[in-house]
Structures are given as structure tokens and as C-alpha cells.
Write a protein that holds these residues in place. Structure first.
Motif, PDB file in Angstrom:
ATOM      1  N   LEU A  10       0.824  -1.036  -0.162  1.00 24.09           N
ATOM      2  CA  LEU A  10      -0.151   0.071   0.025  1.00 24.09           C
ATOM      3  C   LEU A  10       1.014   1.286   0.069  1.00 24.09           C
ATOM      4  CD1 LEU A  10      -2.576  -0.890   2.874  1.00 24.09           C
ATOM      5  CD2 LEU A  10      -2.951  -1.386   0.506  1.00 24.09           C
ATOM      6  N   TRP A  11       0.044   2.296  -0.512  1.00 26.64           N
ATOM      7  CA  TRP A  11       1.071   3.715  -0.377  1.00 26.64           C
ATOM      8  C   TRP A  11       0.080   4.702  -0.627  1.00 26.64           C
ATOM      9  CZ3 TRP A  11       3.468  -0.181  -3.922  1.00 26.64           C
ATOM     10  CH2 TRP A  11       3.094   0.164  -5.458  1.00 26.64           C
ATOM     11  N   ASP A  12       0.396   5.760   0.064  1.00 24.49           N
ATOM     12  CA  ASP A  12      -0.293   7.032   0.107  1.00 24.49           C
ATOM     13  C   ASP A  12       0.503   8.148  -0.237  1.00 24.49           C
ATOM     14  OD1 ASP A  12      -1.729   9.428   0.533  1.00 24.49           O
ATOM     15  OD2 ASP A  12      -2.865   8.601   2.215  1.00 24.49           O
ATOM     16  N   LEU A  13       0.662   8.720  -1.717  1.00 26.71           N
ATOM     17  CA  LEU A  13       1.425   9.520  -2.135  1.00 26.71           C
ATOM     18  C   LEU A  13       1.234  10.723  -1.655  1.00 26.71           C
ATOM     19  CD1 LEU A  13       1.711   8.222  -5.744  1.00 26.71           C
ATOM     20  CD2 LEU A  13       3.049   7.429  -3.827  1.00 26.71           C
ATOM     21  N   LYS A  14       0.020  11.348  -0.999  1.00 28.33           N
ATOM     22  CA  LYS A  14      -0.393  12.456  -0.589  1.00 28.33           C
ATOM     23  C   LYS A  14       0.703  12.885   0.792  1.00 28.33           C
ATOM     24  CE  LYS A  14      -4.576  11.640  -0.309  1.00 28.33           C
ATOM     25  NZ  LYS A  14      -4.630  10.317  -0.743  1.00 28.33           N
ATOM     26  N   THR A  15       0.850  11.531   1.459  1.00 25.07           N
ATOM     27  CA  THR A  15       1.110  11.912   2.841  1.00 25.07           C
ATOM     28  C   THR A  15       2.701  11.059   3.125  1.00 25.07           C
ATOM     29  OG1 THR A  15       0.148   9.977   3.695  1.00 25.07           O
ATOM     30  CG2 THR A  15      -1.093  12.186   3.914  1.00 25.07           C
ATOM     31  N   HIS A  16       2.890  10.351   2.348  1.00 27.22           N
ATOM     32  CA  HIS A  16       4.298   9.699   2.444  1.00 27.22           C
ATOM     33  C   HIS A  16       5.276   9.934   1.270  1.00 27.22           C
ATOM     34  CE1 HIS A  16       1.730   8.022   5.734  1.00 27.22           C
ATOM     35  NE2 HIS A  16       2.773   7.829   6.356  1.00 27.22           N
ATOM     36  N   HIS A  17       6.608   9.589   1.532  1.00 28.39           N
ATOM     37  CA  HIS A  17       7.577   9.761   0.575  1.00 28.39           C
ATOM     38  C   HIS A  17       7.677   8.141   0.185  1.00 28.39           C
ATOM     39  CE1 HIS A  17      10.599  10.756  -2.008  1.00 28.39           C
ATOM     40  NE2 HIS A  17      11.689  10.582  -1.252  1.00 28.39           N
ATOM     41  N   TYR A  18       7.959   7.878  -1.358  1.00 30.74           N
ATOM     42  CA  TYR A  18       8.290   6.580  -1.797  1.00 30.74           C
ATOM     43  C   TYR A  18       9.363   7.139  -2.817  1.00 30.74           C
ATOM     44  CZ  TYR A  18       4.326   4.762   0.738  1.00 30.74           C
ATOM     45  OH  TYR A  18       3.434   4.686   1.674  1.00 30.74           O
ATOM     46  N   PRO A  19      10.788   7.034  -2.619  1.00 30.85           N
ATOM     47  CA  PRO A  19      11.742   7.599  -3.550  1.00 30.85           C
ATOM     48  C   PRO A  19      11.502   6.893  -5.113  1.00 30.85           C
ATOM     49  CG  PRO A  19      12.817   7.172  -1.391  1.00 30.85           C
ATOM     50  CD  PRO A  19      11.585   6.453  -1.486  1.00 30.85           C
ATOM     51  N   TRP A  20      11.089   5.618  -5.214  1.00 30.00           N
ATOM     52  CA  TRP A  20      10.879   5.075  -6.427  1.00 30.00           C
ATOM     53  C   TRP A  20       9.771   5.449  -6.900  1.00 30.00           C
ATOM     54  CZ3 TRP A  20       7.315   1.077  -7.690  1.00 30.00           C
ATOM     55  CH2 TRP A  20       6.356   0.556  -6.558  1.00 30.00           C
ATOM     56  N   LEU A  21       8.664   5.843  -6.557  1.00 30.62           N
ATOM     57  CA  LEU A  21       7.539   6.355  -7.068  1.00 30.62           C
ATOM     58  C   LEU A  21       7.679   7.941  -7.363  1.00 30.62           C
ATOM     59  CD1 LEU A  21       4.797   4.370  -5.339  1.00 30.62           C
ATOM     60  CD2 LEU A  21       5.341   4.112  -7.611  1.00 30.62           C
ATOM     61  N   ALA A  22       8.493   8.575  -6.478  1.00 28.20           N
ATOM     62  CA  ALA A  22       8.791   9.968  -6.945  1.00 28.20           C
ATOM     63  C   ALA A  22       9.399  10.362  -8.117  1.00 28.20           C
ATOM     64  CB  ALA A  22       9.551  10.631  -5.743  1.00 28.20           C
ATOM     65  N   ASN A  23      10.227   9.452  -8.552  1.00 26.78           N
ATOM     66  CA  ASN A  23      10.992   9.442 -10.000  1.00 26.78           C
ATOM     67  C   ASN A  23      10.750   7.889 -10.585  1.00 26.78           C
ATOM     68  OD1 ASN A  23      12.211  12.141  -9.886  1.00 26.78           O
ATOM     69  ND2 ASN A  23      12.932  11.459  -7.788  1.00 26.78           N
ATOM     70  N   PRO A  24       9.926   7.533 -10.811  1.00 32.94           N
ATOM     71  CA  PRO A  24       9.484   6.358 -11.387  1.00 32.94           C
ATOM     72  C   PRO A  24      10.143   6.201 -12.625  1.00 32.94           C
ATOM     73  CG  PRO A  24       7.240   7.402 -11.731  1.00 32.94           C
ATOM     74  CD  PRO A  24       8.253   8.281 -10.881  1.00 32.94           C
ATOM     75  N   GLY A  25      10.538   4.628 -12.980  1.00 35.26           N
ATOM     76  CA  GLY A  25      11.321   4.330 -14.139  1.00 35.26           C
ATOM     77  C   GLY A  25      10.615   2.850 -14.783  1.00 35.26           C
ATOM     78  N   VAL A  26      11.230   2.714 -15.730  1.00 31.23           N
ATOM     79  CA  VAL A  26      11.146   1.212 -16.083  1.00 31.23           C
ATOM     80  C   VAL A  26      12.132   0.107 -15.891  1.00 31.23           C
ATOM     81  CG1 VAL A  26      10.485  -0.098 -18.224  1.00 31.23           C
ATOM     82  CG2 VAL A  26       9.543   2.509 -18.097  1.00 31.23           C
TER      83      VAL A  26
END
Length: 297
Positions: A10-26
């Protein structure tokens, strides 16, 4: 169809930081750009559809490494929220066992009621495409010393690794026979284009299975087989069950990551089709009971 899913994120991008989703790649596991959106319990239940999801276990989702305990705090809050059905029922938290503050991080994780274990990704590979961490953590003295602390807290260890690391992991499991090891994603067999690669996976899994405190999750197969079918998954599922036995294997979804390559229902129905000839007791173990027992939920 009733299932306990022991591997979701699970993740909530509004309230938490996930580096891999902040700058997602392939990468070889898919296009992370397609995952750059909130994924909450309501989304999981919507994806489940007609699959009756009884319980689930959240495995750390590469949350901000500067504050891994915040992810656990949030998940415990989610589990206690109205309408969540007390999910996630178990939490596998993040920790860097090579860090100077590992003992404190484990203490804080252990304070939350739903914490059951930890995961630190171990995958190292000679091919940069597949390499996650670039170092052999299991060989580092500080990491190994901090690993001993899991027993103090009664925590299990989710082992995400490659076949080339399985012999080393088996030695670690034998040294810590009172710690439950759970191999992620059926051993992450990435070297599929050679006989040597298949042999390394098969023999590595057999080595791990000789350790009575090692179990396995049959999950994440779609990350390596984006156009999967029941027949393409079948040999990996059956080989894994045959190696570990029905008592130490369990199915899991790896959602929403594997959702890039098929629906939640299609995945679970594929598992069901592959073990269609199993007894009701064996199916109950693979789909429900083993996850409940191993994660104590």
C-alpha cells in the motif's frame, strides 16, 4: 474463492515519500510510472472483486529509508480505521540491518501490534539490470550481528534474493534456526534463458527447503513473465510446491505490482487451476492456513 494474501503493498503518495515512485522508471519488473498513484485498502478490495480476501500482510513498500518506522505507524493506523476490515492484518516492516540505528528501528517497529517481521532486500546480481543493492549484505559483520536481534522481538525475516544467494541464505537460516525465514517471489528466478540458470534456481530452492525454518511465497511470477498464462506459470508453481511441500508454501499476489500484468482475480484463479487436483486440505493450506500460521494472523 477465499484467500489470505501474504504479500501486498500500500502507499499514500499524498502523505508519504516513496523515492522509487517520486521518480518512477522502467525496469525488468515493469513500468513504475503506471504505479504512481495512491494504493489503499479500498483499492485492494476493489481489485479483489469476487475473490474473498479474508486477511492480508503488508510487505514494506520501499518507503522513505530515512524513516522506515513511519510506514509501520501509518499501516497500524490504517488497520485500526473504520471500514478497513482491520487490514493489513500483519506488517512486514523495513529495516537496514547494516545501519548503526538498526536496533532502535527494530524496537520501534516491535511496538506496533501488527508487526510480524521485517524485510531487507538482498538481491545482488552480476547483471546491472537485475542488481538491487550492489553489495552482499549477508556477508557484512554489522548486518549479521543485527540480524540476531530478530529473535529478541520474535520477528520473521522476508528474504528477497536470487538463486545465486540461496546457499548463503541457507547457512544463515541454519545459524538462526529459531527465526522464521520466508522466501519472497518463489526465489526470483531471473536467469531463465539457460540450463545453468534453471539448475541454479532448482538446486538453490532445494538447499533452502532443507532448512525447516524456511518457507516460501509463490508470488511475483508476473514480474518475470509479463505475458503470463496458466501454462507458463505452472512449472514454477509446481516445482516450488514440490520442493518445499504443501506445508511450507503459500500463494500471494504481490499487488499492485503484479497488477501491471493481469487482474487480481485472474492471478488467483490461475493458482487455483494449477493446483486443481490437490485435496481440499492442501488447497486450504496453500491459499489460507499457511499464511495465517507463518505470519501469526
Amino acid at each position: 474463492m477465499k484467500v489470505v494474501d501474504p504479500h501486498i503493498h500500500l502507499w499514500d503518495l499524498k502523505t508519504h515519500h516513496y523515492p522509487w515512485l517520486a521518480n518512477p522508471g522502467v525496469s525488468f519488473v515493469g513500468d513504475a510510472r503506471a504505479l504512481k498513484h495512491d494504493y489503499l485498502i479500498a483499492d485492494l478490495l476493489k481489485d479483489a472483486g469476487e475473490i474473498e480476501l479474508l486477511k492480508c500482510v503488508h510487505v514494506e513498500a520501499n518507503h522513505d529509508p530515512q524513516d522506515p518506522v513511519e510506514e509501520t505507524r501509518w499501516l497500524q493506523e490504517v488497520a485500526g480505521a473504520a471500514g478497513s476490515r482491520a487490514m493489513p492484518n500483519g506488517i512486514v516492516a523495513a529495516v537496514d540491518l547494516s545501519a548503526a540505528n538498526a536496533a532502535d528501528v527494530l524496537e520501534h517497529h516491535a511496538a506496533f501490534a501488527n508487526t510480524r517481521g521485517v524485510r531487507q532486500i538482498l538481491n545482488v546480481h552480476h547483471d546491472r539490470l537485475y542488481d538491487y543493492v550492489g553489495r552482499h549484505l549477508m556477508r557484512e559483520p554489522t548486518w549479521r550481528e543485527n540480524f540476531r536481534l530478530l529473535r529478541k522481538h520474535g520477528m520473521s525475516f522476508d528474504a528477497q534474493l536470487y538463486p545465486s544467494q540461496m546457499e548463503e541464505a541457507a547457512r544463515l537460516a541454519n545459524e538462526h534456526h529459531d527465526t522464521q525465514f520466508i522466501v519472497n517471489h518463489a526465489g526470483m528466478f531471473v536467469d531463465r534463458n539457460s540450463v545453468a540458470g534453471y539448475r541454479a534456481w532448482r538446486e538453490g530452492m532445494k538447499t533452502l527447503a532443507q532448512c525447516p525454518n524456511v518457507a516460501v511465497k509463490i508470488s511475483g511470477l508476473a514480474m518475470f513473465d509479463h505475458a503470463w498464462t496458466v501454462e507458463s506459470l505452472r512449472p514454477y508453481v509446481l516445482e516450488t510446491i514440490d520442493t518445499f511441500g504443501v506445508g511450507r508454501a503459500m500463494f500471494a499476489s504481490n499487488f499492485p505490482v503484479d497488477g501491471q500484468f493481469g487482474s487480481y482475480g485472474d492471478l488467483w484463479r490461475a493458482y487455483a487451476a494449477i493446483v486443481g487436483a490437490a485435496s481440499d486440505a492442501e488447497k486450504n493450506a496453500l491459499f489460507v492456513r499457511n499464511a495465517e500460521r507463518l505470519y501469526r494472523i
